[in-house]
Write a protein that holds these residues in place. Structure first.
Motif, PDB file in Angstrom:
ATOM      1  N   HIS A  39       0.803  -1.171  -0.051  1.00 17.49           N
ATOM      2  CA  HIS A  39      -0.157  -0.134   0.001  1.00 17.49           C
ATOM      3  C   HIS A  39       0.728   1.264  -0.036  1.00 17.49           C
ATOM      4  CE1 HIS A  39      -3.978  -2.021   1.530  1.00 17.49           C
ATOM      5  NE2 HIS A  39      -2.987  -2.948   1.292  1.00 17.49           N
ATOM      6  N   ARG A  40       0.659   2.255  -0.843  1.00 18.62           N
ATOM      7  CA  ARG A  40       1.541   3.393  -1.068  1.00 18.62           C
ATOM      8  C   ARG A  40       0.647   4.667  -0.721  1.00 18.62           C
ATOM      9  NH1 ARG A  40       1.263   6.402  -6.223  1.00 18.62           N
ATOM     10  NH2 ARG A  40       3.144   7.879  -6.319  1.00 18.62           N
ATOM     11  N   LEU A  41       1.363   5.605  -0.050  1.00 19.34           N
ATOM     12  CA  LEU A  41       0.944   6.795   0.380  1.00 19.34           C
ATOM     13  C   LEU A  41       1.636   7.913  -0.254  1.00 19.34           C
ATOM     14  CD1 LEU A  41      -1.115   8.411   2.430  1.00 19.34           C
ATOM     15  CD2 LEU A  41       0.827   8.225   4.168  1.00 19.34           C
ATOM     16  N   VAL A  42       0.840   8.825  -0.474  1.00 23.98           N
ATOM     17  CA  VAL A  42       1.578  10.243  -1.050  1.00 23.98           C
ATOM     18  C   VAL A  42       0.938  11.251  -0.225  1.00 23.98           C
ATOM     19  CG1 VAL A  42       2.098  11.611  -2.915  1.00 23.98           C
ATOM     20  CG2 VAL A  42       1.862   9.163  -3.261  1.00 23.98           C
ATOM     21  N   ARG A  43       1.790  12.024   0.494  1.00 29.91           N
ATOM     22  CA  ARG A  43       1.318  13.517   1.253  1.00 29.91           C
ATOM     23  C   ARG A  43       2.425  14.146   1.443  1.00 29.91           C
ATOM     24  NH1 ARG A  43       0.415  11.329   7.697  1.00 29.91           N
ATOM     25  NH2 ARG A  43       2.533  10.305   7.838  1.00 29.91           N
ATOM     26  N   ILE A  44       2.128  15.461   1.972  1.00 30.51           N
ATOM     27  CA  ILE A  44       2.795  16.273   2.583  1.00 30.51           C
ATOM     28  C   ILE A  44       3.272  15.734   3.948  1.00 30.51           C
ATOM     29  CG2 ILE A  44       3.575  18.491   3.445  1.00 30.51           C
ATOM     30  CD1 ILE A  44       3.234  18.399   0.440  1.00 30.51           C
ATOM     31  N   SER A  45       4.381  15.509   4.172  1.00 24.58           N
ATOM     32  CA  SER A  45       4.803  14.779   5.458  1.00 24.58           C
ATOM     33  C   SER A  45       4.859  15.969   6.677  1.00 24.58           C
ATOM     34  CB  SER A  45       6.485  14.083   5.334  1.00 24.58           C
ATOM     35  OG  SER A  45       6.735  13.779   6.809  1.00 24.58           O
ATOM     36  N   PRO A  46       4.181  15.422   7.767  1.00 24.76           N
ATOM     37  CA  PRO A  46       4.207  16.339   8.983  1.00 24.76           C
ATOM     38  C   PRO A  46       5.359  15.976   9.782  1.00 24.76           C
ATOM     39  CG  PRO A  46       2.860  14.258   9.270  1.00 24.76           C
ATOM     40  CD  PRO A  46       3.295  14.079   8.106  1.00 24.76           C
ATOM     41  N   TYR A  47       6.219  15.277   9.221  1.00 22.33           N
ATOM     42  CA  TYR A  47       7.569  14.939   9.851  1.00 22.33           C
ATOM     43  C   TYR A  47       8.718  15.852   9.260  1.00 22.33           C
ATOM     44  CZ  TYR A  47       4.738  11.465  12.260  1.00 22.33           C
ATOM     45  OH  TYR A  47       3.739  10.956  12.921  1.00 22.33           O
ATOM     46  N   ASP A  48       8.161  16.520   7.811  1.00 25.41           N
ATOM     47  CA  ASP A  48       9.283  17.096   7.240  1.00 25.41           C
ATOM     48  C   ASP A  48       9.176  18.663   7.566  1.00 25.41           C
ATOM     49  OD1 ASP A  48      10.858  18.391   5.437  1.00 25.41           O
ATOM     50  OD2 ASP A  48      10.328  16.667   3.771  1.00 25.41           O
TER      51      ASP A  48
END
Length: 342
Positions: free
Chosen positions: A159-168
């Motif tokens: 399963h693949r997730l694409v998002r703006i990372s909250p850890y970046d």
């Protein structure tokens, strides 16, 4: 089977007797559904033959109810595999990507727990490996409910997730991967001989919330099946004995499923079936940025309401996969096992 149970020596072998009783209970439930439907149809036909204007509203409501039951039974025929109506063991493993991937694995765990709750199934977390900063590295859960495996087998793969990372701190877009595995929980119903010489058993202290919750004794267990490399761990039970028994049951289920899939692969090779060119890639993508969409790459089924999917609304994807598998004549146990690198 009922005649067999009535025999005087039936309970001479308690283990075999319990297996027969479980199977008989399952068959009685299946037959009972059809018998009840048959009686309802007969009653409705009698009502229709009266041709009474005053009964037409009641008749219409009953026809609608029966139509819904028939549609459900028709859908359940898609889960006609030998073990589709069994409980399931579900495992989730974070891929490469550190904290981001571990958070994604935790999101998937929550998604499947929500799905099970919506289907009135019971979930027990058997083992969890916490992430370094957030999320989880892996987890294993048992899902108890009718057709649990029949539903969840559709989720096997990457399963693949694409998002703006909250850890970046730079708010960059990240792609994360996690692998989902599922097996039918049939350890108590199958005969698998495991040579103790093939096992490496490690004991360790179960992790906890800290303080009084930290185990002072080595109650957690990790079992490695050396010939296959399968590793199972369990730490959520109260004692070493209980954790060992649960881990052995999971190992038996994994070995059984491995043998079953190897047999399917051998048959496919003999038949000369084509190999999917996308083998090893993700089965589904969850895109949260720059747009919102969840798309299954096997069936083309997609949904724009990503939050609903992450809250457990998975039936559309599962049903599309089951119908696609039947329509294509492909085995529903095919899976993608490799987690792609970022």
């Amino acid at each position: 089977m009922e005649a067999k149970i009535a025999e005087a020596d039936f309970w001479n072998n308690p283990a075999a007797g319990q297996g027969v009783m479980r199977e008989l209970t399952r068959l009685r439930e299946q037959v009972g559904v059809w018998q009840t439907l048959g009686r309802s149809l007969a009653d409705t036909l009698e009502l229709a033959e009266l041709d009474d204007e005053a009964l037409r509203e009641e008749l219409s409501a009953e026809v609608e109810r029966l139509s819904g039951q028939v549609e459900l039974l028709e859908f359940q025929t898609l889960m006609s595999g030998e073990y589709d109506d069994e409980n399931a063991i579900l495992a989730i493993h974070a891929g490469a990507g550190g904290t981001e991937a571990q958070d994604w694995a935790h999101m998937l765990q929550r998604m499947f727990i929500r799905w099970a709750e919506q289907h009135r199934m019971t979930v027990e977390v058997l083992d969890t490996s916490a992430g370094d900063e957030a999320g989880i590295k892996s987890c294993m859960m048992s899902v108890t409910g009718r057709y649990a495996y029949g539903w969840l087998k559709s989720e096997r793969g990457v399963h693949r997730l694409v998002r703006i990372s909250p850890y970046d701190g730079s708010s960059r877009r990240h792609t994360s991967f996690a692998k989902v595995e599922a097996w039918p929980d049939v350890a108590e119903e199958i005969e698998i001989e495991i040579d103790e010489r093939d096992l490496r058993i490690d004991r360790f202290r179960a992790s906890g919330a800290g303080g009084q919750h930290v185990q002072k004794n080595e109650t957690a267990v990790r079992i490695t099946h050396v010939p296959t490399g399968l590793v199972v761990s369990c730490q959520n039970q109260r004692s070493l004995t209980q954790n060992t028994q649960v881990a052995m049951n999971i190992l038996k289920a994994q070995l059984f499923d491995l043998a079953r899939r190897n047999q399917t692969a051998e048959i496919a090779a003999l038949k000369g079936e084509d190999v999917d060119a996308a083998w090893g890639s993700q089965i589904r993508s969850y895109v949260l940025q720059p747009y919102k969409m969840v798309k299954d790459h096997r069936t083309g089924h997609e949904v724009g309401n990503t939050q609903a999917v992450l809250d457990g609304r998975l039936d559309g994807f599962m049903e599309a996969f089951l119908r696609h598998s039947v329509g294509q004549g492909a085995p529903a146990t095919e899976e993608n096992t490799a987690i792609p690198e970022e």
